[in-house]
Design an enzyme around this catalytic site. Structure first.
Site: not given
Length: 785
Positions: A79, A474, A669
C-alpha cells in the site's frame, strides 16, 4: 535574433553510461536488480513475490556529477504507507531523487559515488521489504500472490461468518471447527502483514500493518484463551480475527488494482514504443531489436507502422499521427529534412530517416520519465499529511489501549466488548487513504494532462501554478506564431568596406540562419530556402543578439538585431537607410544589409489573455523585440503592462523584482527564455516536442496551441482540488470513525470493511479526473484526453 537567442544543449548529453556495483550473491533471499531501463520498456510486475535465487548484480547509471541513479525492484509494498516507509528510510540515508512506487514494486534513488549500495539494500530488507529480481512488464491478467491469499482467506472466512447466523449446536459453531477454519487465515495474515509490521517496529517507524497484526492477534488470542479455558461462546470471535485479515486483504487487492489504473497513462506511453526497428544495411533491410539500433543508422518505416526512434527524414514523404504524444488530432505531413519522433505512427507513405536519439535520449523516454517523476512529487499539502501519518500509528495504538482501559475499568464494560472496541479502533484507523490521497490524484491528473500534450514536472508545480498572480509572456514564438515573413533585402551602401550585392547578403544570411532554432532564424531559412549558403567557420550563437561566423578572409559576419551594431556611425547609417529594419547583417560590426519582418498573433492568444484576466492573473508582455512591435501586440491583446527590447539578463532582473512581490509565472517558447523559465515560480514552455530536453520550464506544452496554457491551469486546478478533497475525506473519515469505534458502535468486521471502503472512495474520486469537465476551456475544445 530579434528577441533573444537560444542556448542550445544537445539532448544526448544526458546519456549516462552504465556502471556496476557488486552485490553479495550469497544472499539467497535477495534477488536484487536495478533496472537500467530509462522507462520505455514498461512497468514492473506489481505483485511479483520474493523468490529465492542467486542475486544478479544491481546496475547503476553513472551521472555526470559522480553519482549513480539506482533502480531496484522491491517486494512487500502492499500500500501507499509501505512505500512511504521505504521512502523515509532512504531519505534518512541522505539519498536524493527518491522515487518509490508500490504499484509496480519500483524504488529509485540517486546514490553518491561513495555510497554503499549493499548497505542500502540490506537496510531496505531490514525494514521488511525484500529486494527482488528483475520484473517483467506488468500483467493485466493472472492471479497475484495477494489475490491467491485473498481467495483462500475468503473461502475459510465465509463459513465462520455464516456460523454467526446458524442455531446453536451447528457444527460450524463448535470451537474446534472455528479454530480450524481461522488458523490458516491467521497464519496467512501473519505471513503477509507480520514481517513488515515487525520490521517497522524494529526500525522505529511503525506502519499500518502493525495495527492489522495487533487487531487480528488480539481477537485470535482472546478466542483461543476463551476456548482452551472453557469460558463459552461469549469469549469466541475467531470469525472476527479471520474476517479482519480477509477484508484488509480485499482492500489491499482493490487498492492495488485501482492504483494500477491511475498509472495507466505511463503504461499507455510505454506501449507506444516499438519493439523492433527496420535498419537499412548492406544488402537490404534488417529487422533488429530496438536496443540494437545505433545513432546515425538509417531506418525504414512503412505506412501503418510506429516510428521507433527519433530522427531526421532522409527521403520519402507521408503523414504522421502524433496525437498520443502531443494531443494534435490531425496528422502532420513529413518529408525530407523534417524531424520525426519515436512513438508516433506513420499514417501513410513511407520514410527513411537517420537515427538522432536512442534509449533514454528519445523524446518518448523523456516524457515517460517526466510523467513518472511528476507523479511522485509531493505538494506542500501532502507533506503535511506525511508528517501526520508518521505519528499516526503510535497515537492510534495508544488510543486503542486507552479505549480498552477506560471501557473495562472506567465504565465497567465486559472484557469481551472492551476488547472488541479496542480492536475496532485499531482496524478503522489504518491510514491507507491518507497515503493514497495525493499519488492517485496526481497520477491520474498528470496522466490525463500528458495525453493532452501537457507535461508537468512535479505535483508541487500544480500548487505553485494555482497561486500565480502574474504571468510574464514572451512575444516572439509565444503570443505570435513565429512565422515571420522577411521583406526584400535592403543593401546598405554606407562605407566602401561594406559594399556587397543582395545575392551575397542572402547567401551569408542563409548560412547564419541555418545554425539557429530561433523562430526568426527558421523564418529566414524558409525565405532563403532556394539560396546556396555561404561557407562560414566557427558559427556560434550569442544569447539575446543573434548568430555570428567567420569567413575565409577572417571577416566576422553577424546576423541579429539592430542593437548588435558596433559603432555609433553604423547605427546612424542603419537608421538613415533602413529605419524600420528588424534583422541586420553585419560585417565586423558594420551594417551591410537589413530585413523588415512581419509577425502575426497566434490563434488563441486573445482567449488566453481573457482567461488570465478572469482568473485574476495579471498578464505582462516581456520581449526583446522593438518597441513599436511590442506596443502593437500589447494593444491588440489588451495587455496594459509591456516591456520591449529586453535582453535575457534584463528579463531575469525584472522577473526577480516581480518574484519579490509574489508568485510569478513565465510563459516562453522554451528556446530563448531558459533562465527566466527556470527562475519563475512556474515556467511554462510552449514548444515543439523535440525541444523537451532543452526546456527549463516546470510545464512543457507540446505543440504550439495556446489553448493548452488554459488547459494546464484548468488541469492543475482540478488535480489540486481532487488532492485536497481526498485528504479532507481521509482525515475526516479517521477523525469521525475513531470515536465511533471507541464507544462501541462499530464492530471490528464492519470497521475492516469501512477501512477498505475509504481507500476505494479516495481512488474513485481520483479516477474521476479522467472524465471531469475542465473549467475555462473554449466550448468547442475537447478536454477529455
Amino acid at each position: 535574433m530579434a528577441s533573444s537567442s537560444h542556448s542550445h544543449t544537445d539532448a544526448r548529453t544526458d546519456a549516462r553510461p552504465q556502471a556496476h556495483a557488486h552485490a553479495d550473491a550469497s544472499k539467497a533471499s535477495r534477488s536484487a536488480n536495478a533496472s537500467a531501463n530509462g522507462g520505455t520498456n514498461g512497468e514492473a510486475n506489481a505483485a511479483a513475490p520474493a523468490k529465492t535465487a542467486p542475486a544478479p548484480t544491481p546496475s547503476r547509471r553513472a551521472s555526470p556529477a559522480g553519482e549513480n541513479n539506482v533502480e531496484l525492484r522491491v517486494g512487500g509494498m502492499s500500500c501507499a504507507n509501505c512505500a512511504l516507509r521505504v521512502e523515509r528510510y532512504l531519505d534518512k540515508q541522505g539519498l536524493e531523487e527518491i522515487d518509490v512506487r508500490f504499484a509496480d514494486d519500483a524504488v529509485a534513488f540517486r546514490l553518491p559515488e561513495d555510497g554503499d549500495l549493499e548497505r542500502i539494500i540490506d537496510g531496505i530488507e531490514h525494514i521488511g521489504y525484500p529486494v527482488l529480481g528483475e520484473a517483467s512488464m506488468p500483467q493485466e491478467s493472472g492471479w497475484t500472490s495477494a489475490e491467491r491469499i485473498l481467495l483462500v482467506c475468503a473461502l475459510l472466512s465465509l463459513p465462520l461468518l455464516a456460523a454467526m447466523f446458524l442455531p446453536e449446536g451447528n457444527v460450524l459453531r463448535l470451537p474446534a471447527v472455528q479454530f480450524g477454519l481461522a488458523l490458516p487465515v491467521y497464519i496467512l495474515g501473519m505471513r503477509h502483514f507480520g514481517p513488515s509490521a515487525w520490521a517497522s517496529l524494529r526500525g522505529g517507524l511503525p506502519n499500518m500493518d502493525v495495527l492489522i497484526v495487533l487487531g487480528s492477534s488480539a481477537a485470535f488470542g482472546y478466542s483461543l484463551w476463551g476456548w482452551l479455558g472453557g469460558l463459552g461462546e461469549a469469549y469466541l470471535f475467531f470469525e472476527t480475527a479471520a474476517t479482519i485479515i480477509t477484508l484488509v486483504m480485499l482492500g489491499n487487492v482493490i487498492e492495488h488494482r485501482s492504483v494500477r489504473k491511475t498509472t495507466s497513462s505511463i503504461r499507455a506511453l510505454s506501449s507506444l514504443q516499438a519493439n523492433k526497428v527496420r535498419v537499412v544495411r548492406e544488402g537490404g533491410t534488417e529487422e533488429v531489436p530496438l536496443a540494437e539500433a545505433r545513432l546515425g543508422e538509417t531506418v525504414q518505416v512503412f505506412a501503418g507502422e510506429k516510428i521507433p526512434l527519433d530522427g531526421r527524414v532522409l527521403d520519402g514523404q507521408g503523414s504522421m499521427d502524433a496525437s498520443m504524444l502531443s494531443g494534435e488530432s490531425l496528422p502532420e505531413a513529413v518529408q525530407a529534412g523534417d524531424r520525426v519522433v519515436g512513438g508516433t505512427r506513420l499514417v501513410e507513405g513511407q520514410l527513411r530517416f537517420a537515427v538522432e536519439a536512442v534509449g533514454r535520449d528519445t523524446v518518448l523516454s523523456q516524457i515517460i520519465r517526466m510523467v513518472r517523476s511528476a507523479a511522485q512529487d509531493k505538494p506542500p499539502v501532502q507533506r503535511l499529511a506525511d508528517r501526520i501519518s508518521a505519528v499516526f500509528v503510535p497515537v492510534v495504538t495508544g488510543i486503542a489501549v486507552l479505549t480498552f482501559v477506560l471501557a473495562h475499568f472506567g465504565f465497567g464494560v465486559e472484557t469481551r466488548q472492551a476488547l472488541l472496541q479496542a480492536i475496532a479502533v485499531l482496524v478503522i484507523s489504518c491510514p491507507c487513504a491518507m497515503g493514497l490521497a495525493t499519488p492517485t490524484a496526481v497520477s491520474v491528473g498528470l496522466g490525463r494532462a500528458a495525453r493532452r500534450g501537457i507535461l508537468v514536472k512535479g505535483a508541487s508545480t500544480l500548487e505553485a501554478l494555482a497561486g500565480i498572480k502574474r504571468l510574464v509572456l514572451d512575444k516572439t514564438g509565444t503570443l505570435t506564431d513565429g512565422q515571420f515573413h522577411p521583406g526584400p533585402t535592403t543593401v546598405l551602401h554606407s562605407g566602401a568596406d561594406a559594399a556587397t550585392d543582395a545575392a551575397q547578403c542572402a547567401r551569408l544570411a542563409a548560412a547564419l540562419a541555418a545554425r539557429s532554432e530561433h523562430p526568426v532564424a527558421r523564418s529566414m531559412q524558409v525565405a532563403l530556402a532556394d539560396v546556396q549558403p555561404a561557407v562560414l567557420e566557427a558559427v556560434s550563437e550569442a544569447r539575446g543578439m543573434g548568430m555570428e561566423g567567420r569567413d575565409a578572409n577572417g571577416a566576422v559576419w553577424r546576423l541579429g538585431n539592430r542593437r548588435w551594431v558596433a559603432t555609433e556611425a553604423g547605427r546612424a547609417a542603419l537608421q538613415r537607410e533602413a529605419p524600420d529594419a528588424d534583422l541586420v547583417l553585419m560585417r565586423d560590426g558594420w551594417p551591410v544589409a537589413a530585413w523588415q519582418l512581419e509577425d502575426r498573433l497566434r490563434p488563441g492568444a486573445e482567449r488566453l489573455i481573457e482567461y488570465l484576466k478572469e482568473r485574476g492573473v495579471e498578464p505582462v508582455l516581456l520581449s526583446g523585440d522593438r518597441e513599436a512591435k511590442v506596443r502593437t501586440t500589447a494593444e491588440q491583446l489588451g495587455i496594459a503592462r509591456w516591456y520591449a527590447e529586453q535582453r535575457p539578463e534584463d528579463k531575469l532582473d525584472l522577473l526577480e523584482s516581480w518574484l519579490a512581490e509574489g508568485p510569478c509565472g513565465m510563459l516562453g517558447d522554451g528556446i530563448n527564455d531558459a533562465p527566466a523559465l527556470e527562475k519563475a515560480s512556474v515556467g511554462l514552455s510552449l514548444s515543439g516536442s523535440t525541444g523537451i530536453a532543452q526546456n527549463a520550464a516546470g510545464v512543457v506544452l507540446l505543440g504550439e496551441d495556446l489553448d493548452r496554457v488554459v488547459e494546464a491551469f484548468a488541469m492543475g486546478d482540478a488535480t489540486l482540488r481532487t488532492v485536497r478533497q481526498n485528504l479532507f475525506w481521509a482525515f475526516f473519515y479517521n477523525v469521525c470513525a475513531i470515536p465511533v469505534a471507541a464507544i462501541g458502535l462499530l464492530n471490528p468486521m464492519i470497521a475492516a470493511l469501512a477501512m477498505a471502503g475509504s481507500d476505494v472512495m479516495v481512488i474513485g474520486n481520483s479516477l474521476r479526473l479522467n472524465w471531469v469537465r475542465l473549467k475555462g476551456l473554449a466550448p468547442n475544445r475537447s478536454s477529455n484526453g
